[in-house]
Design a protein around this motif. Structure first.
Motif, PDB file in Angstrom:
ATOM      1  N   ILE A  48       0.993  -1.586  -0.551  1.00  0.00           N
ATOM      2  CA  ILE A  48       0.080   0.221  -0.288  1.00  0.00           C
ATOM      3  C   ILE A  48       0.807   1.718  -0.095  1.00  0.00           C
ATOM      4  O   ILE A  48       1.759   1.239   0.830  1.00  0.00           O
ATOM      5  CB  ILE A  48      -1.218  -0.279   1.285  1.00  0.00           C
ATOM      6  CG1 ILE A  48      -1.676  -1.108   1.203  1.00  0.00           C
ATOM      7  CG2 ILE A  48      -1.825   1.270   1.089  1.00  0.00           C
ATOM      8  CD1 ILE A  48      -2.718  -1.032   2.380  1.00  0.00           C
ATOM      9  N   TYR A  49       0.584   1.941  -0.858  1.00  0.00           N
ATOM     10  CA  TYR A  49       1.017   3.693  -1.143  1.00  0.00           C
ATOM     11  C   TYR A  49      -0.033   4.652   0.050  1.00  0.00           C
ATOM     12  O   TYR A  49      -1.326   4.473   0.006  1.00  0.00           O
ATOM     13  CB  TYR A  49       1.191   4.299  -1.916  1.00  0.00           C
ATOM     14  CG  TYR A  49       1.829   5.037  -1.788  1.00  0.00           C
ATOM     15  CD1 TYR A  49       3.192   5.500  -2.184  1.00  0.00           C
ATOM     16  CD2 TYR A  49       1.019   6.358  -2.898  1.00  0.00           C
ATOM     17  CE1 TYR A  49       3.088   7.050  -2.482  1.00  0.00           C
ATOM     18  CE2 TYR A  49       1.298   7.918  -3.055  1.00  0.00           C
ATOM     19  CZ  TYR A  49       3.003   7.967  -2.961  1.00  0.00           C
ATOM     20  OH  TYR A  49       3.542   9.120  -3.603  1.00  0.00           O
ATOM     21  N   LYS A  83      -5.000   9.020   1.685  1.00  0.00           N
ATOM     22  CA  LYS A  83      -4.484   8.460   1.211  1.00  0.00           C
ATOM     23  C   LYS A  83      -4.286   6.979   1.363  1.00  0.00           C
ATOM     24  O   LYS A  83      -3.494   6.672   1.631  1.00  0.00           O
ATOM     25  CB  LYS A  83      -3.852   8.765  -0.370  1.00  0.00           C
ATOM     26  CG  LYS A  83      -3.040   8.455  -0.915  1.00  0.00           C
ATOM     27  CD  LYS A  83      -2.284   9.217  -2.619  1.00  0.00           C
ATOM     28  CE  LYS A  83      -2.707   8.829  -3.645  1.00  0.00           C
ATOM     29  NZ  LYS A  83      -2.636   9.060  -4.315  1.00  0.00           N
ATOM     30  N   GLU A 142      -3.214   3.337  -1.490  1.00  0.00           N
ATOM     31  CA  GLU A 142      -3.370   2.711  -2.526  1.00  0.00           C
ATOM     32  C   GLU A 142      -2.891   1.692  -2.732  1.00  0.00           C
ATOM     33  O   GLU A 142      -1.312   1.668  -2.295  1.00  0.00           O
ATOM     34  CB  GLU A 142      -2.474   3.943  -3.226  1.00  0.00           C
ATOM     35  CG  GLU A 142      -3.124   3.417  -5.292  1.00  0.00           C
ATOM     36  CD  GLU A 142      -1.681   4.920  -5.832  1.00  0.00           C
ATOM     37  OE1 GLU A 142      -1.341   5.431  -5.508  1.00  0.00           O
ATOM     38  OE2 GLU A 142      -1.176   4.095  -7.044  1.00  0.00           O
ATOM     39  N   ARG A 155       7.162   4.522  -5.254  1.00  0.00           N
ATOM     40  CA  ARG A 155       5.833   3.313  -6.361  1.00  0.00           C
ATOM     41  C   ARG A 155       6.378   2.807  -7.464  1.00  0.00           C
ATOM     42  O   ARG A 155       5.574   1.726  -8.027  1.00  0.00           O
ATOM     43  CB  ARG A 155       4.832   4.586  -5.946  1.00  0.00           C
ATOM     44  CG  ARG A 155       3.870   4.293  -5.891  1.00  0.00           C
ATOM     45  CD  ARG A 155       2.909   5.757  -6.129  1.00  0.00           C
ATOM     46  NE  ARG A 155       1.251   5.368  -6.947  1.00  0.00           N
ATOM     47  CZ  ARG A 155       1.786   5.710  -8.182  1.00  0.00           C
ATOM     48  NH1 ARG A 155       2.393   6.243  -8.722  1.00  0.00           N
ATOM     49  NH2 ARG A 155       0.589   5.764  -8.357  1.00  0.00           N
TER      50      ARG A 155
END
Ligand code: PMV
Length: 323
Positions: free
Chosen positions: A165-166, A173, A175, A228
């Motif tokens: 996960i970001y 957030k 993501e 990322r």
């Protein structure tokens, strides 16, 4: 349902620790070492807790006194999670809760966040109050803040969503990244780190020198954004370089340790693409991206320097009901 069992994964921070507390992004992966939580409705007005991994066996607390400061450390996350869940839904009931972990709470794999998420998820099932991931996140994250005072919540997100996960602090957030299992080697230093202490240490350094430390956070944020992209491309060589750069910045934040440096240097010597500490620093684990055919050698060089290899698979599934 009178009794349910759930499990939630532990985590490893890949990039961006500390800077994430100051609004920069981080990347975290869930690992296949799980925390198991069983919740059962009981008569009366007590919480009875069994958490043998943290030496809590048959601890009883009155429901109207949950999360009291005098409670043993190993019970706090469970008690406060129950309190917050009951307050949100106006529920009153006795409970018996058992927790059991696949991993030692010493490793820094996030046992507090995994247990908190497990309790909230199990309660939502037992009391038939369906919660989506974001609601589980908010209740769990507030619990962590109530008990610990600090934290970005990255570990909570990993326990809920799983995968890689970001993440931006407070769940601004979350993501999930479409990446396959990562070629990571994990080495434990044998030294237990206390995350809140290290977070406060960095906060003091930031207060002393906002300009310099703010720039370090910015650079860590840039590395995380680059990572990322590299992750999405599966470019492990580049990720190794980015780990090395991240490590230099973490040392500038003064959270390295001789044990971590020894293992990180050993991993590089053994042929890793790159290596860094993972988490708060000061101890716990280091991680390295490795070419497949060098993994064994990297493990050996880490062990020769006194590290303990922990076998993990990354991108594990998030919190789930067990049969
Ligand atoms: O010590 P760990 O593995 O829980 O990691 C802490 C990471 C920090 O960025 C320092 C704190 C946080 O909550 O993000």
């Amino acid at each position: 349902m009178e009794r349910v069992e759930v499990s939630a994964p532990g985590k490893l921070m890949l990039f961006g620790e500390h800077a994430v507390v100051y609004g920069r992004p981080c990347i975290v992966t869930a690992v296949d070492h799980r925390m198991r939580v069983a919740v059962e409705i009981a008569d009366g007005d007590n919480l009875e807790l069994y958490a043998p991994d943290v030496d809590v066996v048959g601890y009883v607390e009155r429901m109207n006194n949950l999360g009291g400061k005098e409670a043993p450390k190993g019970t706090r996350f469970v008690s406060v999670a129950v309190r917050n869940f009951f307050n949100s839904f106006g529920i009153k009931s006795g409970l018996k809760i058992e927790t059991r972990s696949d991993f030692s709470s010493e490793f820094g794999f996030g046992s507090s966040s995994a247990v908190t998420v497990g309790v909230i998820k199990a309660l939502s099932e037992v009391f038939e109050k369906p919660l989506d991931n974001k609601k589980i996140f908010n209740l769990s994250y507030n619990t962590i803040l109530d008990v610990q005072g600090v934290g970005s919540g990255f570990d909570v997100a990993a326990a809920i969503w799983g995968g890689t996960i970001y993440f931006v602090t407070g769940g601004k957030k979350i993501e999930p990244l479409a990446v396959s299992e990562l070629p990571l080697v994990v080495g434990y230093t044998g030294v237990k780190a206390d995350t809140p202490t290290l977070v406060r240490q960095v906060a003091n350094f930031y207060e002393e020198n906002k300009g310099l430390v703010g720039k370090i956070f910015d650079s860590v944020g840039d590395i995380t954004k680059e990572s990322r992209k590299a992750l999405l491309k599966g470019d492990y060589k580049r990720l190794g370089k980015l780990m090395d750069e991240n490590q230099v910045l973490l040392e500038k934040l003064r959270i390295g340790s001789p044990e971590l440096s020894n293992l990180i240097l050993a991993a590089r010597k053994g042929g890793a693409y790159g290596a860094k500490l993972s988490g708060a620093g000061g101890g716990d684990c280091m991680i390295a991206f490795v070419p497949k055919d060098s993994a064994k050698l990297v493990e050996k060089t880490i062990e020769e320097k006194g590290g303990k290899i922990i076998n993990v698979r990354t991108g594990a599934r998030g919190v789930r009901l067990e049969d």
